[in-house]
Scaffold this motif. Structure first.
Motif, PDB file in Angstrom:
ATOM      1  N   UNK A   6     107.706 108.575  62.754  1.00  0.00           N
ATOM      2  CA  UNK A   6     108.854 108.582  63.604  1.00  0.00           C
ATOM      3  C   UNK A   6     109.916 108.348  62.573  1.00  0.00           C
ATOM      4  N   UNK A   7     109.917 107.626  61.316  1.00  0.00           N
ATOM      5  CA  UNK A   7     111.050 107.460  60.272  1.00  0.00           C
ATOM      6  C   UNK A   7     110.975 108.669  59.391  1.00  0.00           C
ATOM      7  N   UNK A   8     109.984 109.517  59.392  1.00  0.00           N
ATOM      8  CA  UNK A   8     109.932 110.515  58.667  1.00  0.00           C
ATOM      9  C   UNK A   8     109.640 110.152  57.109  1.00  0.00           C
ATOM     10  N   UNK A   9     108.815 109.070  57.022  1.00  0.00           N
ATOM     11  CA  UNK A   9     108.148 108.395  55.794  1.00  0.00           C
ATOM     12  C   UNK A   9     106.797 109.111  55.578  1.00  0.00           C
ATOM     13  N   UNK A  10     106.850 109.686  54.584  1.00  0.00           N
ATOM     14  CA  UNK A  10     105.497 110.476  54.098  1.00  0.00           C
ATOM     15  C   UNK A  10     104.316 109.215  53.848  1.00  0.00           C
ATOM     16  N   UNK A  11     103.264 109.676  54.608  1.00  0.00           N
ATOM     17  CA  UNK A  11     102.110 108.450  54.593  1.00  0.00           C
ATOM     18  C   UNK A  11     100.878 108.941  53.931  1.00  0.00           C
ATOM     19  N   UNK A  12     100.492 108.386  52.918  1.00  0.00           N
ATOM     20  CA  UNK A  12      99.308 109.062  52.163  1.00  0.00           C
ATOM     21  C   UNK A  12      98.122 108.008  52.057  1.00  0.00           C
ATOM     22  N   UNK A  13      96.825 108.392  52.295  1.00  0.00           N
ATOM     23  CA  UNK A  13      95.722 107.772  52.619  1.00  0.00           C
ATOM     24  C   UNK A  13      94.778 108.298  51.441  1.00  0.00           C
ATOM     25  N   UNK A  14      93.817 107.667  51.117  1.00  0.00           N
ATOM     26  CA  UNK A  14      92.680 108.452  50.119  1.00  0.00           C
ATOM     27  C   UNK A  14      92.029 109.516  50.813  1.00  0.00           C
ATOM     28  N   UNK A  15      91.888 110.699  50.087  1.00  0.00           N
ATOM     29  CA  UNK A  15      91.279 111.795  50.486  1.00  0.00           C
ATOM     30  C   UNK A  15      89.739 111.809  50.345  1.00  0.00           C
ATOM     31  N   UNK A  16      89.412 110.865  49.218  1.00  0.00           N
ATOM     32  CA  UNK A  16      87.962 110.979  48.773  1.00  0.00           C
ATOM     33  C   UNK A  16      87.783 109.386  48.064  1.00  0.00           C
ATOM     34  N   UNK A  17      86.698 108.699  47.998  1.00  0.00           N
ATOM     35  CA  UNK A  17      86.668 107.584  47.595  1.00  0.00           C
ATOM     36  C   UNK A  17      84.972 107.385  47.177  1.00  0.00           C
ATOM     37  N   UNK A  18      84.987 106.428  46.151  1.00  0.00           N
ATOM     38  CA  UNK A  18      83.902 105.903  45.363  1.00  0.00           C
ATOM     39  C   UNK A  18      82.734 105.210  46.353  1.00  0.00           C
ATOM     40  N   UNK A  19      81.797 105.489  46.594  1.00  0.00           N
ATOM     41  CA  UNK A  19      81.078 104.591  47.580  1.00  0.00           C
ATOM     42  C   UNK A  19      79.694 104.175  46.805  1.00  0.00           C
ATOM     43  N   UNK A  20      79.324 103.033  47.549  1.00  0.00           N
ATOM     44  CA  UNK A  20      78.039 102.476  47.054  1.00  0.00           C
ATOM     45  C   UNK A  20      77.324 102.045  48.293  1.00  0.00           C
ATOM     46  N   UNK A  21      75.810 101.570  47.947  1.00  0.00           N
ATOM     47  CA  UNK A  21      75.142 100.972  49.276  1.00  0.00           C
ATOM     48  C   UNK A  21      75.261  99.269  49.204  1.00  0.00           C
ATOM     49  N   UNK A  22      75.780  98.948  47.968  1.00  0.00           N
ATOM     50  CA  UNK A  22      75.984  97.456  47.837  1.00  0.00           C
ATOM     51  C   UNK A  22      77.023  97.411  46.731  1.00  0.00           C
ATOM     52  N   UNK A  23      77.592  96.109  46.955  1.00  0.00           N
ATOM     53  CA  UNK A  23      78.595  95.453  45.980  1.00  0.00           C
ATOM     54  C   UNK A  23      78.116  94.929  44.767  1.00  0.00           C
ATOM     55  N   UNK A  24      77.790  95.696  43.825  1.00  0.00           N
ATOM     56  CA  UNK A  24      77.035  95.425  42.647  1.00  0.00           C
ATOM     57  C   UNK A  24      77.472  96.389  41.460  1.00  0.00           C
ATOM     58  N   UNK A  25      77.361  95.749  40.195  1.00  0.00           N
ATOM     59  CA  UNK A  25      77.760  96.403  38.918  1.00  0.00           C
ATOM     60  C   UNK A  25      76.631  97.420  38.560  1.00  0.00           C
ATOM     61  N   UNK A  26      75.355  97.259  39.089  1.00  0.00           N
ATOM     62  CA  UNK A  26      74.440  98.177  38.745  1.00  0.00           C
ATOM     63  C   UNK A  26      73.816  98.936  39.902  1.00  0.00           C
ATOM     64  N   UNK A  27      74.686  99.087  41.112  1.00  0.00           N
ATOM     65  CA  UNK A  27      74.300  99.975  42.110  1.00  0.00           C
ATOM     66  C   UNK A  27      74.665 101.515  41.952  1.00  0.00           C
ATOM     67  N   UNK A  28      74.060 102.279  42.644  1.00  0.00           N
ATOM     68  CA  UNK A  28      74.264 103.710  42.621  1.00  0.00           C
ATOM     69  C   UNK A  28      75.705 103.875  43.134  1.00  0.00           C
ATOM     70  N   UNK A  29      76.342 105.006  42.750  1.00  0.00           N
ATOM     71  CA  UNK A  29      77.743 105.349  43.234  1.00  0.00           C
ATOM     72  C   UNK A  29      77.788 107.001  43.397  1.00  0.00           C
ATOM     73  N   UNK A  30      78.351 107.138  44.445  1.00  0.00           N
ATOM     74  CA  UNK A  30      78.894 108.607  44.847  1.00  0.00           C
ATOM     75  C   UNK A  30      80.244 108.699  45.045  1.00  0.00           C
ATOM     76  N   UNK A  31      80.857 110.067  44.802  1.00  0.00           N
ATOM     77  CA  UNK A  31      82.106 110.360  45.053  1.00  0.00           C
ATOM     78  C   UNK A  31      82.221 111.387  46.324  1.00  0.00           C
ATOM     79  N   UNK A  32      82.675 110.860  47.534  1.00  0.00           N
ATOM     80  CA  UNK A  32      82.490 111.588  48.611  1.00  0.00           C
ATOM     81  C   UNK A  32      83.897 111.787  49.142  1.00  0.00           C
ATOM     82  N   UNK A  33      84.146 112.838  50.104  1.00  0.00           N
ATOM     83  CA  UNK A  33      85.323 112.908  50.605  1.00  0.00           C
ATOM     84  C   UNK A  33      85.547 111.670  51.859  1.00  0.00           C
ATOM     85  N   UNK A  34      86.652 111.354  52.213  1.00  0.00           N
ATOM     86  CA  UNK A  34      87.047 110.101  52.994  1.00  0.00           C
ATOM     87  C   UNK A  34      85.965 110.306  54.424  1.00  0.00           C
TER      88      UNK A  34
END
Length: 402
Positions: free
Chosen positions: A265-293
């Motif tokens: 409504x205020x003509x403010x451009x609003x940006x959200x992530x289009x891709x994210x780094x995902x993992x099955x658990x919150x850990x330093x040793x976990x597997x990670x993937x780069x996927x679209x949001x």
């Protein structure tokens, strides 16, 4: 408006300065970032140069009141301050380990102060009266200064005895803001009220709830908003995306939709992530993937913005004249999930805009990225800067004005 140090007749007087020496310390007791100590030096030196007797006070972390614990002592701050201040006179500190802020030893040291001497008191939070905004404790602290100076911007959003109650014991001719506090307040006020445009807000961190008021206020101030960190998933869910096990505040999904509607409504451009780094658990040793949001698997969680998002956000920053950044883009404490935050820090630092970095985690990211010197202004107070953005009155500021 409050008076500043230069407005007060402090020559040859005793001055009590409330500082913010709540600095990060490693497991060996070494200070890992002394920016808050360095930021207080101009105020302290100004008082020393005017032949004042100076008493410094600060909190550090959250010790159990009334009990001395070595790891919460301001002794490491005293040692670093001694190195940085380089005064020809004495810097005193009560190292009796009594667990008392206003100990017998502290009073003895105060009595022997001469002009240009400095005394640092022990951690204010060792006394139960500090966090309770206790007037009696404030009265005891006030005996250390004919003048009261607040230079602890990072603690100004807290109604504590050394910030709030003590100020009521001084009239306007005997209390004021130190240089750091005045600089912080003036900078945020100027940027929010009259920014050079385009004005871009980069907002991250884990939760929408912590930044809700700030976002609502920024929508009427900025030209673009970039959202990252854990809070982005509440907005993505509000857009109908499945976000797996990512952090979502279900009760704020409607609020997130309202914010996006207000932005449109205020003509403010609003940006959200289009891709994210995902993992099955919150850990330093976990597997990670780069996927679209849109493609986060059911049992996985988003822990950082991806490379496409960083490129998109960089494009959004390209024409900015003012950038305000508050909150990391991911779980930056873990190397696997720090790239988004580090790259955003680099992009903000490399821009030709006026750049304002909120304190706390955001300042920590800028420091890790090696970008602090490239930023126009790095705040020393995360919580306090957020309250200013929200338009709230800070107890520490109102106490100086009343």
């Amino acid at each position: 408006m409050f008076k500043t140090l230069k407005d007060l007749e402090i020559d040859g007087k005793t001055v009590f300065i409330r500082c913010d020496f709540n600095v990060p310390i490693d497991e060996f007791g070494n200070i890992t970032d002394d920016r808050r100590i360095r930021s207080a030096l101009p105020t302290i030196r100004y008082c020393i140069d005017r032949d004042c007797k100076v008493v410094l006070a600060s909190h550090f972390e959250r010790p159990e009141p009334g009990k001395f614990e070595e790891k919460y002592s301001l002794y490491p701050v005293y040692k670093r301050l001694d190195t940085l201040l380089k005064i020809k006179k004495e810097l005193y500190f009560d190292d009796s380990k009594s667990g008392e802020v206003i100990s017998k030893r502290a009073l003895e040291l105060f009595e022997k102060l001469e002009p240009r001497d400095v005394l640092l008191l022990e951690n204010l939070r060792f006394d139960p009266g500090e966090t309770k905004d206790d007037l009696e404790f404030a009265k005891q602290l006030s005996q250390f200064g004919e003048f009261y100076i607040n230079d602890a911007f990072g603690a100004c959003h807290r109604k504590h005895a050394s910030i709030h109650a003590i100020a009521s014991l001084y009239d306007k001719e005997h209390k004021g803001a130190g240089f750091l506090l005045a600089k912080e307040v003036n900078f945020f006020h100027k940027v929010l009220e009259n920014p050079s445009r385009p004005f871009v807000a980069v907002v991250g961190g884990s939760k929408v709830s912590g930044k809700l008021e700030a976002l609502n206020r920024l929508i009427s101030k900025v030209d673009k908003i970039i959202i990252g960190g854990g809070m982005a998933f509440t907005f993505l869910k509000a857009q109908g995306y499945e976000v797996g096990n990512s952090l979502v505040e279900e009760d704020l999904i409607d609020e997130a939709r309202t914010i996006m509607y207000k932005a449109k409504k205020n003509k403010v451009k609003f940006y959200l992530p289009v891709d994210v780094v995902v993992a099955p658990e919150f850990s330093d040793h976990t597997t990670v993937k780069y996927l679209p949001s849109q493609e986060i698997p059911e049992e996985w969680m988003g822990l950082d913005i991806g490379p496409a998002s960083t490129r998109l956000f960089r494009e959004a920053l390209n024409d900015a004249h003012t950038i305000m950044w508050n909150g990391p883009m991911g779980v930056y404490e873990m190397e696997k999930f720090a790239k988004g935050s580090i790259k955003m820090s680099h992009y903000i630092a490399e821009s030709h805009a006026t750049t304002i970095v909120g304190g706390g985690d955001t300042a920590d990211v800028a420091a890790r990225a090696g970008d602090v010197d490239e930023m126009t202004f790095v705040s020393t107070g995360g919580g306090a800067s957020l309250k200013l953005i929200e338009g709230e009155e800070l107890p520490g500021i109102t106490a100086l004005e009343s």
